[in-house]
Each structure stands twice: as structure tokens, then as C-alpha cells.
Design a protein around this motif. Structure first.
Motif, PDB file in Angstrom:
ATOM      1  N   ASN A  47      66.497  27.494 -29.184  1.00 10.71           N
ATOM      2  CA  ASN A  47      67.853  27.264 -28.688  1.00 10.71           C
ATOM      3  C   ASN A  47      68.595  28.569 -28.434  1.00 10.71           C
ATOM      4  O   ASN A  47      69.422  28.646 -27.512  1.00 10.71           O
ATOM      5  N   HIS A  66      77.111  24.267 -22.497  1.00 13.64           N
ATOM      6  CA  HIS A  66      77.011  25.186 -21.364  1.00 13.64           C
ATOM      7  C   HIS A  66      76.463  24.475 -20.134  1.00 13.64           C
ATOM      8  O   HIS A  66      76.910  24.709 -19.007  1.00 13.64           O
ATOM      9  N   SER A  67      75.484  23.611 -20.330  1.00 10.73           N
ATOM     10  CA  SER A  67      74.891  22.881 -19.207  1.00 10.73           C
ATOM     11  C   SER A  67      75.863  21.856 -18.642  1.00 10.73           C
ATOM     12  O   SER A  67      75.978  21.698 -17.421  1.00 10.73           O
ATOM     13  N   THR A  84      67.313  29.728 -25.124  1.00 10.61           N
ATOM     14  CA  THR A  84      67.844  28.877 -24.060  1.00 10.61           C
ATOM     15  C   THR A  84      69.286  29.235 -23.733  1.00 10.61           C
ATOM     16  O   THR A  84      69.672  29.296 -22.555  1.00 10.61           O
ATOM     17  N   LEU A  85      70.098  29.486 -24.757  1.00 13.10           N
ATOM     18  CA  LEU A  85      71.501  29.831 -24.536  1.00 13.10           C
ATOM     19  C   LEU A  85      71.628  31.147 -23.771  1.00 13.10           C
ATOM     20  O   LEU A  85      72.403  31.248 -22.802  1.00 13.10           O
ATOM     21  N   THR A 104      72.124  24.086 -30.498  1.00 13.02           N
ATOM     22  CA  THR A 104      71.817  22.926 -29.654  1.00 13.02           C
ATOM     23  C   THR A 104      73.076  22.423 -28.962  1.00 13.02           C
ATOM     24  O   THR A 104      73.063  22.076 -27.777  1.00 13.02           O
ATOM     25  N   GLN A 129      70.307  30.647 -20.112  1.00  9.24           N
ATOM     26  CA  GLN A 129      71.263  29.938 -19.268  1.00  9.24           C
ATOM     27  C   GLN A 129      72.365  30.872 -18.798  1.00  9.24           C
ATOM     28  O   GLN A 129      72.769  30.833 -17.627  1.00  9.24           O
ATOM     29  N   THR A 169      74.181  25.061 -26.173  1.00  7.73           N
ATOM     30  CA  THR A 169      73.355  25.012 -24.966  1.00  7.73           C
ATOM     31  C   THR A 169      73.682  23.766 -24.132  1.00  7.73           C
ATOM     32  O   THR A 169      73.767  23.844 -22.899  1.00  7.73           O
TER      33      THR A 169
END
Length: 346
Positions: A239, A191-192, A242-243, A185, A246, A188
Motif C-alpha cells: 500500500n 486518492h483514487s 501504491t500510494l 489502504t 499513484q 490509496t
């Protein structure tokens, strides 16, 4: 109430359980763990294109943030005019702030649907949406490294004994999953945040970044004390996807933007004059007139009429026969004539 979500979610999980059940056994904890994880992967793969749209929308919003801030400063006291100008700016650039939020909104009912499906595995249940009575018994009896999928760290000793496990085993398996879910979490979110435009940063953005970087991962750790292990596997899978997603999408967008920059540079270089080459000069107005009518300029030059003969019919005089400036016609220079006579006498 959410049966339109619960049935598709349980159906996808049922399919994956049948697939992995043939490999590891229907009652194996690995089969149930992989079925939960690949349920998440399947749902996120379906939402891949909306996620790309979401990322582009967020990037576009960051690019327009300075312009929006100027509009707020200019029309801060006039909300109606501010809303009109904001809508005008968005329509000019084809930007829809609500369109990119679809993937985030869709994940909310999916999360509740998965929660309902996992909580539906209860002792004595004859059906759990797509799962039958035998599947319910299989899930309740399945263990991953000795820990039960339906047990949590805060469950009572009687509940743990009912599922055939103890607290030490549950701690040994569940806490690493909680730490991995919390770390993913944080990664991610980090990274954003790293992709945000510094020009669009403000106080509200800074607060949201701190919440995403530290508060949300801490919330996963706290929630892990009360959630069953099956839900923690959902957090880890979601997660992790998502990582990776991304990373792929952000690099894809970076390559597209870099290609656009290279194309623009190549286009400018092709239009610019090469080194040592003089820029092309414009033709005179007379030439443009001749060429505009479709005639060849050399042909027009050759088609000019020649000198007209004199009125008495004699040929035109040659310019070479005309006397030189400063001389009198018909009279020879005496000096040159005297020199010629002296040469003859000798």
C-alpha cells in the motif's frame, strides 16, 4: 500448483535477504523485514508500466462513461445491439477495458505466492523453494522488536512460546503495523476516488467507493488479527508503494494533459490574426488566373500592346488637346480677349 509463481517470488526474496544479511546479519529481524518489503517493491516496479496503462484505461473509461450511459438508455432492451454499439465505441477510440486490468490481476497470484513462501517457513523444513534449511531456521528465529514473523495475535500461547515470544510483545508490535496498513489502504482508495470524473458517477460507483474507503481498510484490521506479522509487512509495503506510485503517475498524466492544452492554445493563437492586423483579403479572380499560370502580374500589365497608330499614319491624338466640355473649338472667349486689349491701351 503455483510453483511457477512461488519460485520467482522466493528467488527475489532470497536475493534481497542475502543483500541485507551482509549489512545487518542473516538472522536479524531487520534483514528479513527489509527482504519482504523490497520483494514487494521489486514486483511492483516490474509492473509499473502496466500500472500506468491501467490508470490511463480507467481515466478513458470515465471519459466514455456518459456516452456508454446514453447507449444503455437507447438500446437497453436490445442487448445484442447494445454490445455492438459498445464495441464500436471502444474500437473507434482504441479503448480496451480488459487491457488495463492486467496489473490488478497479476497481483493476485503474487499475493498467493508470497503467502505460500511465508507459510513454507516451518520447523524441520529442509527447503522452502529457493531457501535452504539454514535459511528456514534463520527466519523462524528472527524477531522484530521481540515479535516473531510467523506468529499472529490469535495464535495460541503454546505457539507463541514455541517461537520464543509472548502475546504482549506481539500485540505491541503487530497492532501498529495493522493500523498503518489499514490507514494506507484508506489513503490509496481516497486518492483514487478523488480522481474520478463526477460525470461518470452512478449508484454502483458510489457503493464501490464506500467499500474501498471504509470496508476494505476495516477488512485489513480484521485480517491482521489472523495473519502472521510477515504478511502484515507485505500489506504495508504494497500500500505504501501504491500510494507513492499513484502520486507520481497521476501528476505525470496531469502534466501531459496540461501540456496538450497549452499546445492547442498556442496553435490557435498562431493561426489567429494579431491585434491590429487586418485579415488577409483574397485576390481577384484575374490575379489568381495570372499567378496560376506562373506569370508575374506586373509583367502582364507591362506587356499590354500600346495604342495603335491611326490608319493614315498620323500619331494618336493627345487627350489634352481635346476641347473641354462646353466649349466650341477655334473660338476664344470674347470677355478674356477684351480684358487683354484694355491692358495694352493703358
Amino acid at each position: 500448483m503455483l510453483d511457477f509463481i512461488n519460485y520467482p517470488v522466493s528467488g527475489i526474496m532470497w536475493v534481497w535477504h542475502k543483500v541485507f544479511g551482509t549489512l545487518f546479519g542473516a538472522a536479524s529481524g531487520i534483514s528479513w523485514a527489509l527482504s519482504i518489503m523490497f520483494l514487494v517493491f521489486t514486483l511492483r516496479a516490474i509492473l509499473f508500466k502496466p500500472f500506468v496503462k491501467y490508470v490511463r484505461s480507467m481515466k478513458q473509461m470515465q471519459e466514455f462513461a456518459p456516452q456508454m450511459q446514453k447507449l444503455r438508455e437507447k438500446y437497453g432492451n436490445d442487448r445484442q445491439r447494445l454490445a455492438a454499439e459498445m464495441q464500436k465505441l471502444q474500437s473507434e477510440h482504441g479503448f480496451n477495458p480488459l487491457g488495463g486490468c492486467l496489473p490488478m490481476l497479476v497481483q493476485i497470484p503474487v499475493f498467493f505466492g508470497l503467502t505460500n513462501v511465508l507459510q513454507g517457513f516451518k520447523a524441520g523444513a529442509e527447503q522452502n523453494f529457493f531457501f535452504g534449511a539454514e535459511d528456514v531456521k534463520s527466519y523462524l528465529a528472527a524477531k522484530l522488536l521481540g515479535a516473531n514473523f510467523s506468529s499472529s495475535l490469535t495464535a495460541t500461547a503454546e505457539t507463541l512460546a514455541h517461537y520464543g515470544t509472548d502475546r504482549n510483545v506481539q500485540i505491541f508490535v503487530t497492532i501498529p503495523i495493522m493500523i498503518v496498513a489499514s490507514a494506507l489502504t484508506h489513503l490509496t482508495s481516497r486518492h483514487s476516488v478523488a480522481r474520478q470524473n463526477p460525470a461518470a458517477a452512478n449508484q454502483q460507483t458510489a457503493i464501490m467507493n464506500k467499500l474501498a474507503l471504509y470496508v476494505f481498510p476495516l477488512g485489513v484490521l480484521v485480517a491482521g488479527l489472523f495473519l502472521p506479522m510477515g504478511m502484515l509487512l507485505y500489506w504495508v509495503s504494497n500500500n505504501l508503494w501504491t500510494l507513492m506510485q499513484q502520486y507520481v503517475v497521476y501528476h505525470r498524466i496531469d502534466r501531459e494533459e496540461e501540456q496538450k492544452k497549452q499546445d492547442a492554445i498556442s496553435k490557435r493563437q498562431n493561426l489567429a490574426p494579431k491585434p491590429g492586423q487586418k485579415p488577409a483579403r483574397k485576390r481577384p479572380a484575374a490575379d489568381t488566373t495570372a499567378t496560376s499560370s506562373g506569370e508575374d502580374p506586373t509583367k502582364a500589365e507591362n506587356d499590354k500592346p500600346a495604342d495603335k497608330p491611326a490608319a493614315n499614319g498620323s500619331a494618336p491624338k493627345d487627350d489634352s488637346a481635346r476641347p473641354k466640355p462646353g466649349t466650341v473649338p477655334g473660338i476664344i472667349d470674347d470677355r478674356s480677349r477684351g480684358k487683354k486689349q484694355n491692358r495694352k491701351r493703358r
